[in-house]
Enzyme design. Sequence first.
Site, PDB file in Angstrom:
ATOM      1  N   ASP A  54      18.115  44.153  48.130  1.00  0.00           N
ATOM      2  CA  ASP A  54      18.448  43.028  47.585  1.00  0.00           C
ATOM      3  C   ASP A  54      17.324  42.205  48.151  1.00  0.00           C
ATOM      4  OD1 ASP A  54      21.012  44.602  47.932  1.00  0.00           O
ATOM      5  OD2 ASP A  54      21.937  42.757  47.921  1.00  0.00           O
ATOM      6  N   LYS A 116      22.749  38.315  42.036  1.00  0.00           N
ATOM      7  CA  LYS A 116      23.671  38.190  42.940  1.00  0.00           C
ATOM      8  C   LYS A 116      23.532  36.768  43.024  1.00  0.00           C
ATOM      9  CE  LYS A 116      24.260  39.901  47.643  1.00  0.00           C
ATOM     10  NZ  LYS A 116      23.633  40.875  48.543  1.00  0.00           N
ATOM     11  N   LYS A 145      26.514  40.768  40.643  1.00  0.00           N
ATOM     12  CA  LYS A 145      27.400  40.937  42.060  1.00  0.00           C
ATOM     13  C   LYS A 145      27.643  39.436  42.455  1.00  0.00           C
ATOM     14  CE  LYS A 145      27.167  42.545  46.516  1.00  0.00           C
ATOM     15  NZ  LYS A 145      26.393  43.643  47.638  1.00  0.00           N
TER      16      LYS A 145
END
Length: 183
Positions: A54, A116, A145
């Site tokens: 990430d 995300k 996400k």
Amino acid sequence: VAINPAPVSLCKDLLAGTSVHVGAAVGFPLGQSTPKVKKYETVDAIANGADEIDYVINITQLKEKNYDFIEHEMAGIVEECRSAGVISKVIFENCYLEEKRALCSIAREVRPDFIKTSTGFGTGGATFEDVALMKKCVGDEVKIKAAGGIRTLDTALRMIELGVSRIGSTASVSIVEELKHRL
């Protein structure tokens, strides 16, 4: 399990034999490292056993509308992940952004595995409006996400209805318990 890069090998060892993935956060939480440093963090985390990366975009460069910088950084990290068979997630930190559409457009071109909503450390987390916008912009080309501020089952279910594939929440245990009670 989402962690900083330093304990990746320890967590990988502790989780050996389980189905739990180890995810390393790169450029976390502010995204202000150089692309070279983020790429090194990515390579190092993967070498230490990370299954997922990430990384936080450089918000300053995005605010300056330096889209080539953003695309180059994203492409470099995503390519490192792809070549290693590791999942890539690009953290937008939507609470600070008016440039969400532009960022989604870059992601649609680069195609990380996920985009995300937030780190969970900013001034706001995932919102229904942001998730709907992200889905509209990337369609099925990139998964989404939602993370940050998701504390109830109803919120998680609404996020899923809007098109997210994953939920990140510090309240995951209580959300799952609530789901069990409803079944």
